[in-house]
Design a protein around this motif. Structure first.
Motif, mmCIF file in Angstrom:
data_model
loop_
_atom_site.group_PDB
_atom_site.id
_atom_site.type_symbol
_atom_site.label_atom_id
_atom_site.label_comp_id
_atom_site.label_asym_id
_atom_site.label_seq_id
_atom_site.Cartn_x
_atom_site.Cartn_y
_atom_site.Cartn_z
ATOM 1 N N SER A 1 0.850 -1.200 0.000
ATOM 2 C CA SER A 1 0.000 0.000 0.000
ATOM 3 C C SER A 1 0.887 1.253 0.000
ATOM 4 C CB SER A 1 -0.898 0.011 1.235
ATOM 5 O OG SER A 1 -0.109 0.241 2.383
ATOM 6 N N PRO A 2 0.380 2.376 -0.532
ATOM 7 C CA PRO A 2 1.174 3.622 -0.528
ATOM 8 C C PRO A 2 1.590 4.034 0.884
ATOM 9 C CG PRO A 2 -0.778 3.890 -1.919
ATOM 10 C CD PRO A 2 -0.904 2.547 -1.244
ATOM 11 N N GLU A 3 0.721 3.820 1.883
ATOM 12 C CA GLU A 3 1.064 4.190 3.271
ATOM 13 C C GLU A 3 2.271 3.392 3.752
ATOM 14 O OE1 GLU A 3 -1.907 3.371 2.226
ATOM 15 O OE2 GLU A 3 -3.251 5.027 2.726
ATOM 16 N N VAL A 4 2.241 2.074 3.494
ATOM 17 C CA VAL A 4 3.344 1.223 3.944
ATOM 18 C C VAL A 4 4.641 1.596 3.224
ATOM 19 C CG1 VAL A 4 4.226 -1.149 3.843
ATOM 20 C CG2 VAL A 4 1.909 -0.731 4.661
ATOM 21 N N ARG A 5 4.542 1.876 1.946
ATOM 22 C CA ARG A 5 5.747 2.229 1.189
ATOM 23 C C ARG A 5 6.332 3.558 1.676
ATOM 24 N NH1 ARG A 5 4.550 2.746 -4.249
ATOM 25 N NH2 ARG A 5 2.317 2.527 -3.978
ATOM 26 N N ALA A 6 5.452 4.527 1.950
ATOM 27 C CA ALA A 6 5.925 5.831 2.441
ATOM 28 C C ALA A 6 6.587 5.651 3.813
ATOM 29 C CB ALA A 6 4.763 6.814 2.528
ATOM 30 N N LYS A 7 5.976 4.798 4.643
ATOM 31 C CA LYS A 7 6.540 4.561 5.988
ATOM 32 C C LYS A 7 7.921 3.911 5.888
ATOM 33 C CE LYS A 7 6.043 4.144 10.587
ATOM 34 N NZ LYS A 7 7.209 3.415 10.947
ATOM 35 N N ARG A 8 8.064 2.974 4.953
ATOM 36 C CA ARG A 8 9.383 2.318 4.790
ATOM 37 C C ARG A 8 10.447 3.336 4.369
ATOM 38 N NH1 ARG A 8 7.332 -2.847 1.412
ATOM 39 N NH2 ARG A 8 6.399 -3.979 3.127
ATOM 40 N N ARG A 9 10.056 4.192 3.441
ATOM 41 C CA ARG A 9 11.016 5.211 2.975
ATOM 42 C C ARG A 9 11.367 6.154 4.120
ATOM 43 N NH1 ARG A 9 11.034 6.485 -3.031
ATOM 44 N NH2 ARG A 9 12.222 4.573 -2.862
ATOM 45 N N TYR A 10 10.342 6.550 4.868
ATOM 46 C CA TYR A 10 10.531 7.447 6.016
ATOM 47 C C TYR A 10 11.510 6.809 7.014
ATOM 48 C CZ TYR A 10 9.279 9.962 10.304
ATOM 49 O OH TYR A 10 9.322 10.677 11.481
ATOM 50 N N ASP A 11 11.240 5.540 7.374
ATOM 51 C CA ASP A 11 12.093 4.843 8.359
ATOM 52 C C ASP A 11 13.532 4.719 7.855
ATOM 53 O OD1 ASP A 11 9.953 4.543 10.035
ATOM 54 O OD2 ASP A 11 9.544 2.448 9.488
ATOM 55 N N GLU A 12 13.663 4.512 6.547
ATOM 56 C CA GLU A 12 15.000 4.358 5.968
ATOM 57 C C GLU A 12 15.805 5.654 6.136
ATOM 58 O OE1 GLU A 12 14.656 2.962 1.928
ATOM 59 O OE2 GLU A 12 16.690 3.661 1.492
ATOM 60 N N ILE A 13 15.146 6.789 5.849
ATOM 61 C CA ILE A 13 15.840 8.085 5.958
ATOM 62 C C ILE A 13 16.189 8.376 7.417
ATOM 63 C CG2 ILE A 13 15.646 10.581 5.566
ATOM 64 C CD1 ILE A 13 13.673 9.871 3.244
ATOM 65 N N ILE A 14 15.212 8.159 8.319
ATOM 66 C CA ILE A 14 15.449 8.397 9.754
ATOM 67 C C ILE A 14 16.556 7.462 10.265
ATOM 68 C CG2 ILE A 14 14.397 8.276 12.077
ATOM 69 C CD1 ILE A 14 13.272 10.589 10.398
ATOM 70 N N GLY A 15 16.505 6.207 9.787
ATOM 71 C CA GLY A 15 17.506 5.220 10.198
ATOM 72 C C GLY A 15 18.923 5.630 9.811
ATOM 73 N N LYS A 16 19.025 6.404 8.732
ATOM 74 C CA LYS A 16 20.360 6.862 8.307
ATOM 75 C C LYS A 16 20.720 8.188 8.967
ATOM 76 C CE LYS A 16 20.445 4.654 3.745
ATOM 77 N NZ LYS A 16 20.003 4.865 2.360
ATOM 78 N N GLY A 17 19.885 8.604 9.930
ATOM 79 C CA GLY A 17 20.185 9.841 10.653
ATOM 80 C C GLY A 17 19.697 11.099 9.948
ATOM 81 N N GLY A 18 18.868 10.946 8.914
ATOM 82 C CA GLY A 18 18.386 12.115 8.172
ATOM 83 C C GLY A 18 17.102 12.674 8.747
#
Ligand code: DC
Length: 214
Positions: A136-153
Motif C-alpha cells: 500500500s502507498p502508506e506502507v511504502r511511504a513509511k518504509r522510505r521514512y524509516d530508511e531516511i530516519i535510520g540513516k540519521g536524516g
C-alpha cells in the motif's frame, strides 16, 4: 532461443522489489539489473551536462550512450534524480533505447533478474517467471521514512506520502509502457509480509518454474 533464464520483477517504488531482486539474483547465481537505474543514469547525465529534461531528441541520445556496467546506486538514488527519471521515462524514444539495452542484458547466461515497471509486460514478455511486488502507498511511504530516519536524516512523512502517490500516478498513467502487472504475473503484496516471507514465496514460484524448464 536464449540460454538465459529470465526473472521479471515489477512493481512500484519502495515495495521491496530491489531487496527481493538482489536476494534472488544472489540465491540463483544470476545477473541483476535494476532498470530504474538506467532511467536515473540518463536523467543524471542530462542534469550534469546542464541539458533540458523535456527534449526527447537530446534525452534519446543520452539513453543510447548509457553504460549499464557500473551504475552507482548510491549516487543515482538521490530524490531529485528519481523525479527527473520519472519525467524522461514517459518519452517513447528514451524507452526504446533503454529497453534494447535491458533486453541485451537479460540474455546473459545462466540467467538474469531484471526489476522495474515494465519488465514482464514489455522488456521480457516471455520470461518464465514474472513477479509483481506491491504494497500500500502508506506502507511504502513509511518504509522510505524509516530508511531516511535510520540513516540519521530528517524526513516529513506527509511529504513522502504525497511523493509516493504522485510517482505512482505518473508511472501508472503514462501512455507508453505504464506500470501494471503482466496477466501471467504472480502478485506479491508485501504490505503485511516480511522481506523474508516474500523471499520464500518468490523462491517457491521460481523453483517450480525452473523444474518445468529442466
Ligand atoms: O525504480 P526507480 O525509482 O529507480 O525508477 C525511476 C523512474 O524510472 C520511475 O519513475 C519509473 C521509471 N522506470 C520505468 O519507467 N521503467 C522501468 N523499467 C524502471 C523505472
Amino acid at each position: 532461443m536464449s540460454d538465459s533464464f529470465i526473472i521479471a520483477i515489477d512493481g512500484p517504488a519502495a515495495a521491496g522489489k530491489g531487496t527481493l531482486s538482489r536476494g534472488i539474483a544472489e540465491q540463483y547465481g544470476f545477473h541483476h539489473l535494476d532498470t530504474g537505474l538506467t532511467y536515473r543514469a540518463v536523467a543524471k547525465a542530462l542534469i550534469d551536462a546542464g541539458l533540458p529534461l523535456d527534449d526527447e531528441t537530446i534525452a534519446e541520445k543520452m539513453a543510447r550512450e548509457v553504460e549499464l556496467a557500473g551504475l552507482d546506486r548510491d549516487i543515482l538514488s538521490r530524490h531529485e534524480i528519481g523525479e527527473a527519471a520519472s519525467k524522461i521515462a514517459v518519452m517513447p524514444a528514451v524507452r526504446r533505447a533503454l529497453v534494447a539495452a535491458q533486453r541485451r542484458f537479460s540474455e546473459r547466461p545462466p540467467g538474469a533478474v531484471l526489476d522495474g515497471r515494465d519488465i514482464g509486460t514489455v522488456v521480457c514478455p516471455a520470461a518464465p517467471v514474472k513477479l509483481y511486488v506491491t504494497a500500500s502507498p502508506e506502507v511504502r511511504a513509511k518504509r522510505r521514512y524509516d530508511e531516511i530516519i535510520g540513516k540519521g536524516g530528517a524526513a516529513d512523512f506527509d511529504a513522502i506520502f504525497e511523493d509516493v502517490k504522485r510517482r505512482d500516478d505518473r508511472d501508472m498513467n503514462r501512455a507508453d509502457s505504464p506500470m501494471k502487472p503482466a496477466v501471467d504475473a504472480h502478485l506479491l503484496d508485501t504490505s503485511e509480509m516480511s522481506i523474508e516471507a516474500a523471499f520464500q514465496a518468490a523462491r517457491s514460484i521460481i523453483d517450480a518454474a525452473l523444474s518445468r524448464n529442466a
